[in-house]
Design a protein around this motif. Structure first.
Motif, PDB file in Angstrom:
ATOM      1  N   ALA A   9      -4.019   3.371  17.092  1.00  0.00           N
ATOM      2  CA  ALA A   9      -3.066   3.408  15.975  1.00  0.00           C
ATOM      3  C   ALA A   9      -1.938   4.406  16.249  1.00  0.00           C
ATOM      4  O   ALA A   9      -0.828   4.256  15.725  1.00  0.00           O
ATOM      5  CB  ALA A   9      -3.790   3.770  14.679  1.00  0.00           C
ATOM      6  N   VAL A  10      -2.204   5.420  17.066  1.00  0.00           N
ATOM      7  CA  VAL A  10      -1.177   6.376  17.477  1.00  0.00           C
ATOM      8  C   VAL A  10      -0.419   5.852  18.704  1.00  0.00           C
ATOM      9  O   VAL A  10       0.808   5.943  18.794  1.00  0.00           O
ATOM     10  CB  VAL A  10      -1.808   7.751  17.787  1.00  0.00           C
ATOM     11  N   LEU A  12       0.094   2.696  19.918  1.00  0.00           N
ATOM     12  CA  LEU A  12       0.964   1.516  19.811  1.00  0.00           C
ATOM     13  C   LEU A  12       2.352   1.836  19.253  1.00  0.00           C
ATOM     14  O   LEU A  12       3.357   1.413  19.847  1.00  0.00           O
ATOM     15  CB  LEU A  12       0.277   0.433  18.979  1.00  0.00           C
ATOM     16  N   PRO A  13       2.487   2.555  18.139  1.00  0.00           N
ATOM     17  CA  PRO A  13       3.846   2.830  17.632  1.00  0.00           C
ATOM     18  C   PRO A  13       4.699   3.633  18.612  1.00  0.00           C
ATOM     19  O   PRO A  13       5.911   3.406  18.709  1.00  0.00           O
ATOM     20  CB  PRO A  13       3.584   3.629  16.345  1.00  0.00           C
ATOM     21  N   ILE A  14       4.070   4.566  19.335  1.00  0.00           N
ATOM     22  CA  ILE A  14       4.826   5.368  20.298  1.00  0.00           C
ATOM     23  C   ILE A  14       5.354   4.494  21.424  1.00  0.00           C
ATOM     24  O   ILE A  14       6.543   4.555  21.787  1.00  0.00           O
ATOM     25  CB  ILE A  14       3.945   6.504  20.867  1.00  0.00           C
ATOM     26  N   PHE A  16       5.753   1.238  21.378  1.00  0.00           N
ATOM     27  CA  PHE A  16       6.700   0.285  20.790  1.00  0.00           C
ATOM     28  C   PHE A  16       8.087   0.918  20.650  1.00  0.00           C
ATOM     29  O   PHE A  16       9.116   0.314  21.017  1.00  0.00           O
ATOM     30  CB  PHE A  16       6.171  -0.169  19.422  1.00  0.00           C
ATOM     31  N   ALA A  17       8.142   2.142  20.122  1.00  0.00           N
ATOM     32  CA  ALA A  17       9.426   2.822  19.920  1.00  0.00           C
ATOM     33  C   ALA A  17      10.116   3.115  21.250  1.00  0.00           C
ATOM     34  O   ALA A  17      11.319   2.852  21.417  1.00  0.00           O
ATOM     35  CB  ALA A  17       9.209   4.117  19.137  1.00  0.00           C
ATOM     36  N   TRP A  20      11.565  -0.208  22.947  1.00  0.00           N
ATOM     37  CA  TRP A  20      12.816  -0.774  22.439  1.00  0.00           C
ATOM     38  C   TRP A  20      13.980   0.209  22.548  1.00  0.00           C
ATOM     39  O   TRP A  20      15.145  -0.206  22.571  1.00  0.00           O
ATOM     40  CB  TRP A  20      12.635  -1.269  21.011  1.00  0.00           C
ATOM     41  N   LEU A 196       2.943  -9.302  13.614  1.00  0.00           N
ATOM     42  CA  LEU A 196       2.184  -8.450  12.690  1.00  0.00           C
ATOM     43  C   LEU A 196       1.236  -9.276  11.832  1.00  0.00           C
ATOM     44  O   LEU A 196       0.109  -8.861  11.539  1.00  0.00           O
ATOM     45  CB  LEU A 196       3.146  -7.666  11.793  1.00  0.00           C
ATOM     46  N   ILE A 257       0.387  -8.414  19.285  1.00  0.00           N
ATOM     47  CA  ILE A 257       1.003  -7.225  19.889  1.00  0.00           C
ATOM     48  C   ILE A 257       2.026  -7.650  20.942  1.00  0.00           C
ATOM     49  O   ILE A 257       3.114  -7.070  21.039  1.00  0.00           O
ATOM     50  CB  ILE A 257      -0.072  -6.316  20.511  1.00  0.00           C
ATOM     51  N   LEU A 260       5.284  -8.398  19.497  1.00  0.00           N
ATOM     52  CA  LEU A 260       6.050  -7.203  19.146  1.00  0.00           C
ATOM     53  C   LEU A 260       6.918  -6.740  20.311  1.00  0.00           C
ATOM     54  O   LEU A 260       7.970  -6.133  20.110  1.00  0.00           O
ATOM     55  CB  LEU A 260       5.118  -6.070  18.726  1.00  0.00           C
TER      56      LEU A 260
END
Length: 478
Positions: A9-10, A12-14, A16-17, A20, A196, A257, A260
């Motif tokens: 959960a920590v 994936l967002p990192i 992903f950011a 992009w 998502l 995923i 994404l």
């Protein structure tokens, strides 16, 4: 690193950011980030096994390059055999060494000879069966000239190690996934939302359906001699939903995923429990593996062509090999052989391609005939799953033997009402969305946005309230 963990959960967002943010830079930087993130993702389990992925990547990348440079048939075959031998040897050692040693000793002991051979304390690398087949498909397709070999090592390394599907599939072909690493990728809002949505449904299948079924399954299978036939049947049915929710849930999360990040992976499950015969079931279950064996083993053996004996031989080979791929245990081999027996009459009567469309294509409910076909196919599948779940053949055979007595008509000693309600709702949603890539792909899109968001929040609440503790995915052991 588990999908259903705080770590992920920590993570994936990192990723992903960062991914992009690099979109305006050269494509190789995005691909390099995928490689580094994938190695971190995999190394979270055991960093030592990263060497295996790197080694497989180097071997098949080199084989592809040498195949590009030569037209000599002998050299091309030698290069292909090098890839096959290296990859299968690695898989064989880590996954099957102790199985063969133990059975070798047992065979000699049976004939009165005492032989001393030591098994090894080998740790099975997570996902080795998946990425081995993925790299093999590249070498085979390049050899057959179905694919132009790549000279971009970073793209190839990203293809082999792509973290969403690295450890439990889908098993992607180089012809589909590798070219996607060559193209500039733009963030598309509607693709991300769709991803998502599929991730959400994947988590529901894994955390709510599979993990809740697992609690009852573990109790019943661990103490099966203490229960009535009806309870044993309940345990087998719950395991069928556990393994489906667990594995198809992983595939949904992996595919979502990937969306994404701007990638499209192949569908891996197409509502297999609504199949009308075993042939249709295997076209809908773990499709990436089924088609892999079909294209690289079954068809080269002759497929359904040739004499009846050759057809029978090929069917048993493909199913037994598929069973053995799942694990180093005779239970998986018997599971594969049993499915071959199910499939064989359809092939010999040339009815294995009868049901190729979606069941009840133009109606809301199946016909009476389709209903009974689905029921029979599901029951046969449930019986086969007992061998898949049992620890030994003896245990599986005893479990099935205990199903056939008068206590089958009694109420089960274990009656988890909540799970029954969950499964009923789950089946209704799956049936309603059976024509889509995944059940809720377009299910509520006709409703106002407010209603859609309420439904999604309800699913999220169910996941958090009834998800249970963090559990590994079943297919990690394969």
């Amino acid at each position: 690193m588990l999908f259903n963990s705080i770590d992920f959960a920590v993570f994936l967002p990192i990723v992903f950011a960062l991914y992009w943010l690099l979109n305006k830079q050269a494509l190789k930087f995005q691909n390099l980030l995928i490689v580094l993130a994938s190695y971190l993702f995999y190394g979270w389990w055991d960093y030592r096994f990263l060497a295996l992925i790197v080694f497989s990547t180097l071997v098949d990348f080199s084989v592809g390059n040498y195949l590009r440079k030569t037209t000599d048939d002998f050299k091309r075959k030698l290069l292909l055999y090098t890839s096959v031998v290296v990859n299968i040897s690695l898989l064989g050692f880590f996954k099957y060494y102790n199985f063969f040693i133990d059975n070798f000793i047992t065979a000699f002991t049976f004939f009165g000879n005492d032989i001393q051979l030591n098994s090894l304390n080998i740790i099975l690398p997570v996902g080795i069966s998946f990425y081995t087949f993925q790299t093999l498909s590249y070498s085979i397709d390049v050899y057959k000239r179905k694919l132009e070999p790549t000279t971009d090592f970073i793209s190839f390394a990203a293809f082999v190690s792509f973290f969403p599907q690295l450890v439990a599939g889908p098993i992607e072909r180089a012809t589909n996934l590798l070219p996607q690493f060559y193209k500039h990728r733009e963030f598309k809002y509607h693709h991300a939302v769709d991803g998502l949505r599929q991730i959400l449904w994947g988590f529901f299948k894994k955390v709510v359906i599979a993990d809740n079924c697992a609690k009852t399954v573990n109790i019943i299978f661990s103490n099966y001699t203490d229960y009535s036939a009806s309870t044993l049947f309940l345990g087998a049915v719950f395991f069928a939903f556990q393994i489906y929710g667990d594995f198809s849930g992983y595939s949904d999360i992996a595919i979502g995923i990937s969306r994404l990040f701007g990638f499209n992976l192949k569908q891996n499950f197409a509502f297999p429990y609504f199949s009308r015969d075993i042939a249709e079931f295997w076209r809908r279950w773990h499709m990436s593996l089924s088609t892999w064996f079909r294209d690289y083993v079954y068809i080269p053996l002759g497929g359904s062509r040739g004499s009846r004996w050759n057809q029978i031989r090929n069917v048993f080979i493909i199913f037994i090999v598929s069973g053995f791929w799942h694990g180093a245990n005779w239970t998986f081999i018997i599971w594969g052989a049993l499915n071959a027996l199910y499939f064989l009459p359809l092939l010999l009567m040339k009815k294995n391609r009868v049901n190729t469309d979606v069941v009840a294509q133009h109606t809301r409910l199946p016909s009476v005939k389709e209903f009974f076909q689905i029921g029979l196919t599901f029951l046969l599948t449930v019986l086969a799953w007992i061998f898949f779940r049992a620890e030994t053949i003896t245990e599986a055979a005893d479990y099935i033997y205990r199903l056939f007595n008068r206590s089958m008509f009694s109420l089960p000693e274990i009656r988890p009402t909540f799970i029954f309600i969950l499964l009923l709702g789950f089946l209704i949603v799956e049936w309603t969305g059976r024509k889509q890539q995944y059940a809720i792909e377009k299910l509520w899109l006709k409703y106002p946005k407010v209603v859609q968001w309420v439904i999604y929040y309800v699913i999220v609440m169910i996941i958090f309230l009834y998800g249970g503790r963090e559990q590994e995915f079943i297919y990690f052991q394969f």
